[in-house]
Design an enzyme around this catalytic site. Structure first.
Site, PDB file in Angstrom:
ATOM      1  N   LYS A   1      -1.893  -1.255   4.590  1.00 34.81           N
ATOM      2  CA  LYS A   1      -0.626  -0.603   4.230  1.00 34.81           C
ATOM      3  C   LYS A   1      -0.334  -0.941   2.772  1.00 34.81           C
ATOM      4  CE  LYS A   1       3.521   0.119   6.976  1.00 34.81           C
ATOM      5  NZ  LYS A   1       4.507  -0.597   7.764  1.00 34.81           N
ATOM      6  N   ILE A   2      -0.160   0.114   1.989  1.00 35.28           N
ATOM      7  CA  ILE A   2       0.014  -0.059   0.539  1.00 35.28           C
ATOM      8  C   ILE A   2       1.321   0.601   0.113  1.00 35.28           C
ATOM      9  CG2 ILE A   2      -0.960   0.593  -1.722  1.00 35.28           C
ATOM     10  CD1 ILE A   2      -2.976  -1.160  -0.538  1.00 35.28           C
TER      11      ILE A   2
END
Ligand code: E4P
Length: 215
Positions: free
Chosen positions: A83-84
Site C-alpha cells: 500500500k503506497i
C-alpha cells in the site's frame, strides 16, 4: 464484487473469514497502531488466516525508503499487496513496483485525477476514501462512479477498491456501480446480514412451531 475487511485485528479477521465471504484484508498504520503485536507479526498471522490479498502500508514517504520497505514486506507472504500513499514519490514507487510485478494498492485517493495517475503507473488497486470525502460534504460515491467511467474508457486494469466505508449503503451503491472491491470495518460486514423483518419472521416461525406442540 470482492469483500475485504479493513482492520488489523486478528479476532475480527478470523470472525469475518469464518463467515465465508471474505476475499482479502486492508490494513493501515492507524489500524496497526491499535494492536499489541508488532506490524510484521500481525501481517504474518493475517496472511496465514486469509489467503487473498493483504494490503500492508509503507511508512516511508520517499521513493527509496518506500521500495526498501516494500522489499521487506513482500518477504512476509506471497499474498502481500504493497500500500503506497498517492503522493509524487509514491507514484514513482508505484510505477517501479508494478513494473517489477509487485501488486500496489494506491491509498489515500481523493480525486479522479489521482486515480488516473495511479492507473497509468500500473497500480493493481486504487483506494478512494469515500467516507472521508462524505465527512467534508463531498460526495464520495460520485468519485467512485467517475473513476469507474474513466477506467472503462481506456480499459485500465486497476481494480476500484472502495475504502473508508461507513455503512451498508456505501456497499450497496458500490455494488450497483460495479466497483471491483469494497473494504469495510467488521461492524459494516456484520450489518450487511441484518434485517429486522428477518429476526421477527424467524421468531414467529419458531414460536408457531412450538405452539403447535411439535417440540
Ligand atoms: C483503506 O484501505 C483504509 O484503511 C481505510 O478504508 C480508511 O478508512 P477510515 O476513513 O475509516 O479510516
Amino acid at each position: 464484487m470482492k469483500f475485504f475487511i479493513d482492520t488489523a485485528n486478528i479476532d475480527e479477521i478470523s470472525k469475518a473469514a469464518a463467515m465465508g465471504v471474505l476475499d482479502g484484508v486492508t490494513t493501515n498504520p492507524s489500524l496497526a497502531a491499535k494492536e499489541s503485536l508488532p506490524y510484521r507479526e500481525l501481517l504474518t498471522e493475517i496472511c496465514r488466516i486469509v489467503p487473498g490479498p493483504v494490503s500492508a502500508e509503507v511508512l516511508a514517504t520517499d521513493y527509496k525508503g518506500m521500495l526498501a520497505e516494500a522489499e521487506q514486506l513482500c518477504k512476509i507472504a506471497d499474498n502481500i499487496v504493497i500500500k503506497i500513499p498517492t503522493i509524487s514519490e509514491g507514484l514513482r514507487a508505484t510505477k517501479a513496483l508494478s513494473d517489477d510485478g509487485i501488486p500496489v494498492n494506491a491509498t489515500l485517493v481523493f480525486s479522479a485525477m489521482q486515480a488516473l495517475l495511479v492507473a497509468k503507473a500500473g497500480a493493481a488497486y486504487v483506494s478512494p476514501f469515500v467516507g472521508r470525502l462524505d465527512d467534508i460534504s463531498t460526495d464520495g460515491m460520485q468519485l467512485i462512479e467517475d473513476i469507474i467511467t474513466m477506467y472503462h474508457q481506456y480499459d485500465y486494469r486497476t481494480e476500484v477498491l472502495v475504502a473508508s466505508v461507513r455503512h451498508p449503503m456505501h456497499v450497496q451503491q458500490a455494488a450497483l456501480m460495479g466497483a471491483d472491491v469494497v473494504t469495510m470495518p467488521f461492524k459494516v460486514i456484520d450489518q450487511l446480514i441484518k434485517h429486522p423483518l428477518t429476526d421477527i419472521g424467524l421468531e414467529k416461525f419458531l414460536a408457531d412451531y412450538k405452539k403447535a406442540g411439535k417440540n
